[in-house]
Design a protein around this motif. Structure first.
Motif, short mmCIF file in Angstrom:
data_model
loop_
_atom_site.label_atom_id
_atom_site.label_comp_id
_atom_site.label_asym_id
_atom_site.label_seq_id
_atom_site.Cartn_x
_atom_site.Cartn_y
_atom_site.Cartn_z
N LEU A 1 41.23 -113.31 30.93
CA LEU A 1 41.35 -114.74 30.62
C LEU A 1 40.09 -115.50 30.97
N ALA A 2 39.42 -115.10 32.05
CA ALA A 2 38.13 -115.72 32.38
C ALA A 2 37.11 -115.42 31.29
N ALA A 3 37.12 -114.21 30.78
CA ALA A 3 36.21 -113.85 29.68
C ALA A 3 36.55 -114.65 28.43
N VAL A 4 37.83 -114.80 28.13
CA VAL A 4 38.25 -115.58 26.96
C VAL A 4 37.77 -117.02 27.10
N GLN A 5 37.90 -117.59 28.29
CA GLN A 5 37.42 -118.95 28.50
C GLN A 5 35.92 -119.05 28.26
N GLU A 6 35.16 -118.10 28.79
CA GLU A 6 33.71 -118.10 28.59
C GLU A 6 33.36 -117.95 27.11
#
Length: 191
Positions: free
Chosen positions: A31-36
């Motif tokens: 999810l952190a990667a998706v946000q980035e």
């Protein structure tokens, strides 16, 4: 867009706060990667997404659903309302009690996203040609993922996910997946 000017003053876009609970570190890294990815590749009209990520630290699906509700309530009380709320849980363990899990989540407005059969299956679906893969078990999903990503380790780190999954991969799988995952991608502006 941050840094834009309106009548000589900088315009700061309000962040779109979206609550997302995941079973563990793998999900919160994803999810952190998706946000980035979203904030780094989308236009100024959608690029200020903030995923409020909650690591549920595993457990049985019912207890994780209750933890998601508590975390969402706590975050909303401390930091304000969310545009939408989501919980990412493994299908292999959640399907037998899906109705009960949804009965806990739904009154709070939390949508359930099932990772089929588990996180590695969800990640696998973002690779070209694997969007419709249906591994029977988590071990099968991880083995299939390792054929495409030989150095995959659990939990993956954000940079490694971001290096292998891009906005077009998210969109491609999202267009195929008609369930709640596609709705999640729409909520954050990717679809």
């Amino acid at each position: 867009m941050p840094g834009s000017r309106s009548r000589g003053r900088a315009v700061i876009l309000k962040r779109r706060r979206i609550f997302v609970a995941g079973e563990g570190v793998s999900e919160t890294s994803f999810l952190a990667a998706v946000q980035e990815i979203a904030n780094g590749t989308l236009g100024a009209d959608v690029a200020n997404v903030h995923l409020v990520r909650e690591d549920l630290k595993g457990g049985d699906p019912l207890s994780m659903a209750k933890k998601a509700v508590s975390a969402a309530r706590r975050d909303a009380a401390n930091r304000g309302a969310h545009r939408s709320l989501w919980a990412f849980l493994d299908a292999d363990r959640t399907n037998p009690v899906k109705a009960a899990v949804e009965a806990i989540l739904a009154p709070e407005g939390i949508r359930l996203v099932l990772q089929n059969p588990c996180f590695e299956g969800l990640l696998l679906h973002h690779f070209v040609g694997r969007e419709r893969a249906m591994p029977a078990t988590c071990a099968d999903a991880e083995a299939a993922l390792r054929t495409l990503w030989p150095t995959y380790r659990k939990p993956p780190i954000v940079r490694d996910i971001r290096d292998r999954v891009g906005v077009e991969d998210l969109r491609r799988y999202g267009r195929i997946e008609a369930a709640d995952y596609a709705d999640f991608l729409s909520a954050i502006g990717i679809l």
